[in-house]
Scaffold this active site. Sequence first.
Site, PDB file in Angstrom:
ATOM      1  N   GLN A 156      -5.696   4.191  -6.212  1.00 41.05           N
ATOM      2  CA  GLN A 156      -6.505   3.942  -4.919  1.00 41.05           C
ATOM      3  C   GLN A 156      -5.795   4.747  -3.820  1.00 41.05           C
ATOM      4  O   GLN A 156      -6.141   4.132  -2.577  1.00 41.05           O
ATOM      5  CB  GLN A 156      -6.393   2.404  -4.530  1.00 41.05           C
ATOM      6  CG  GLN A 156      -6.937   1.346  -5.617  1.00 41.05           C
ATOM      7  CD  GLN A 156      -7.257   0.131  -5.132  1.00 41.05           C
ATOM      8  OE1 GLN A 156      -7.958  -0.182  -4.219  1.00 41.05           O
ATOM      9  NE2 GLN A 156      -6.189  -0.920  -5.835  1.00 41.05           N
ATOM     10  N   GLU A 162       0.754  -1.203  -0.024  1.00 43.71           N
ATOM     11  CA  GLU A 162       0.037   0.037  -0.014  1.00 43.71           C
ATOM     12  C   GLU A 162       1.057   1.388   0.029  1.00 43.71           C
ATOM     13  O   GLU A 162       0.596   2.239   0.702  1.00 43.71           O
ATOM     14  CB  GLU A 162      -1.004   0.139   1.079  1.00 43.71           C
ATOM     15  CG  GLU A 162      -1.942  -1.162   1.256  1.00 43.71           C
ATOM     16  CD  GLU A 162      -3.048  -0.942   0.259  1.00 43.71           C
ATOM     17  OE1 GLU A 162      -3.031  -0.216  -0.550  1.00 43.71           O
ATOM     18  OE2 GLU A 162      -3.790  -2.160   0.234  1.00 43.71           O
TER      19      GLU A 162
END
Length: 713
Positions: A252, A222
């Site tokens: 994202q 991430e």
Amino acid sequence: MTDVTALLDGLNGAQREAVCAPSGAVLVLAGAGSGKTRVLVHRAAWLMTVDGVSPYGILAVTFTNKAAGEMRARLQRWVNLPAGTLWIGTFHGLSHRLLRQHAREAGLPEGFQILDSDDQRRLIKRVLRNLELDETRWPPRQCQAFINAQKEEGLRARDVASGNDPAHGQMLRVYQAYEEACERAGLLDFAELLLRSFELLQRNPTLLAHYRQRFGHLLVDEFQDTNTLQYRWLRQLAGAHGQLFVVGDDDQSIYGWRGARADHLQRFLNDYPQAQIVRLEQNYRSTATILEAANALIARNSDRLGKTLWTEGARGEPIRCYRAFNERDEADFVVETLKSRAAAGTPRREMAVLYRSNAQSRVLEEALIQARMPYRVYGGLRFFERAEIKDALAYLRLTQNRDDDAAFERVVNTPPRGIGVRTLESLRHEARTAGLTLWQAARRFSGGRTAAALGGFLQQIDALTRAIDGLPLGDQVAEVIQRSGLMAHHGAEKSEQGQGRQENLQELVRAASGFAVDPDAGVAPLIEFLTHAALEAGEMQAASGEDGVQLMTLHAAKGLEFKVVFITGLEEGLFPHQRALEDATGLAEERRLCYVGMTRAMQTLYLSHAEKRRLYQSEQYAIPSRFLDEIPPECIEAIRPRVEVSRPISFSAPASVAAAGGFRLGQSVRHARFGEGVVLAFEGAGEAARVHVNFRDAGAKWLITSFAKLEAV
């Protein structure tokens, strides 16, 4: 030794390229549902089993403890390792581990303690008292957000320029005093863990050289969610020529309000110009239709590194778009569709309803409760269980009953007015000894500044009671929320959370304004509404393990997947959010948020918006979200409104369709108390039938037709 063939078996070409990448910096652009966790695990296994890297030489960073545990468990299937061998964890967890091993070098006592968020806020309150600063003007949450934001930028109080803003200077003063208090007591908050860890290595070149040599390979999940200090910490450990393997998706990046920087992927490429880029674009989650729509939407954002999701799976169903008359109609549509899907065999836990703002859950929860459908609010509290809602209800309860001790204790110092724990203990003792309620005991209290604060609170409740006497229910709730100071208190936080609390309070006003009062209940409308709130608070909550529909914000949905997904409230000002409409950066993040929501759906995606939505105390026409226009028309199927759905004649329902009680949608009616109005909607049958009427003077109200005695005009 793990078999290399088995290690690569089942991986697609791009995944294999990432797993087997040669030493050096690697950026894996991993699209939604493309198997990024699998790639990270197999990369770690590859390094150990093929490249001969020691397990002690790998440091893997995730953003949640759950993700770290999952990665560790998966890796154990490939490599037999003793527990604790691998350094896998969150930024905070790994920093904590580092500081425990080098507490003395970090200038910390051996037994230093960690402050959680609540403990940190309590310490800030003590600092404010010591500085003689009023909490109403300097809310602890706002101070906490300021302090953490500075630390996440790697800044101590001494590093921040005071400037010419007196308020900013006062915040720095609080930050400085807070730092000193933590230092004296050997306390570290979460943000301090990473900052202290960074400073430890920065000030100890020998130690930094040791860990750079030890952790020759850094794996990061991430990566698009990293803030400034997290990126600097990674660069510090990796050095100019480190082996950094980062997995992220700029499409994202949805946590800008938390300090995350979507541009860190581009910055990584600037810092490591020789980095290899691998794109994971094959999606294993969603249908081709959903991916085509999501790709078209996100392509509107500029400054992307670029990728296009695709699947070998079926094209699947079209995306269904429902144009509701109002938020109640939208909620009814969602619930009816959920019931239909559940009846067809889709487990309720595999269906999710997503919304941009927490406040939107209230109408959805009400519809689910009426339908007797179990549900869970994922990653948050149900509407009537949220702290700011319970605070407002406590004020309202006190206007009706001064002897409500639970309500008194909840808000006597909310917003803060200088009434502390010792004062409350004295009040409780007085009440027990004399057999009084807390209100009665407070009236006896005398002496000093605390007595004045208590007296002010009592006077405020009396003033609120007088102010709302005779007002319509919605106005009563609105007046109490404003005059109590709750709205201003949360507005002072100046954060995403503070705005969310304000939106929830506004939603409480909407709930009261649309509440169907029973004329035969025999109690005041406010009492009836408070009873309704108390009964709804625990209604239909799915028990642990029970098959319940999932309700959550779009932010909370990241990383999850469901067979059926609803994205509600697709209207300008709601989604995209109002504060993002004139800010290109904010609008791009809102679009990414919509992209994240769409790609949660595996099989079926529903989008909905309302033509009208009640905002605060009035209904306003809504403009459909621009995101709907950015989806290719061939991907969308408009759902025709059902004849029983609440809609005006001009939009769909023919005039011949009769509502409960013989009234038609759009018909003019008269009520003895509220005057003339127009029928907007209806639901139910028999004695339970209700009609929604927009009255010219009194506004929109739900009424039980058997009691309302409406007359056709």
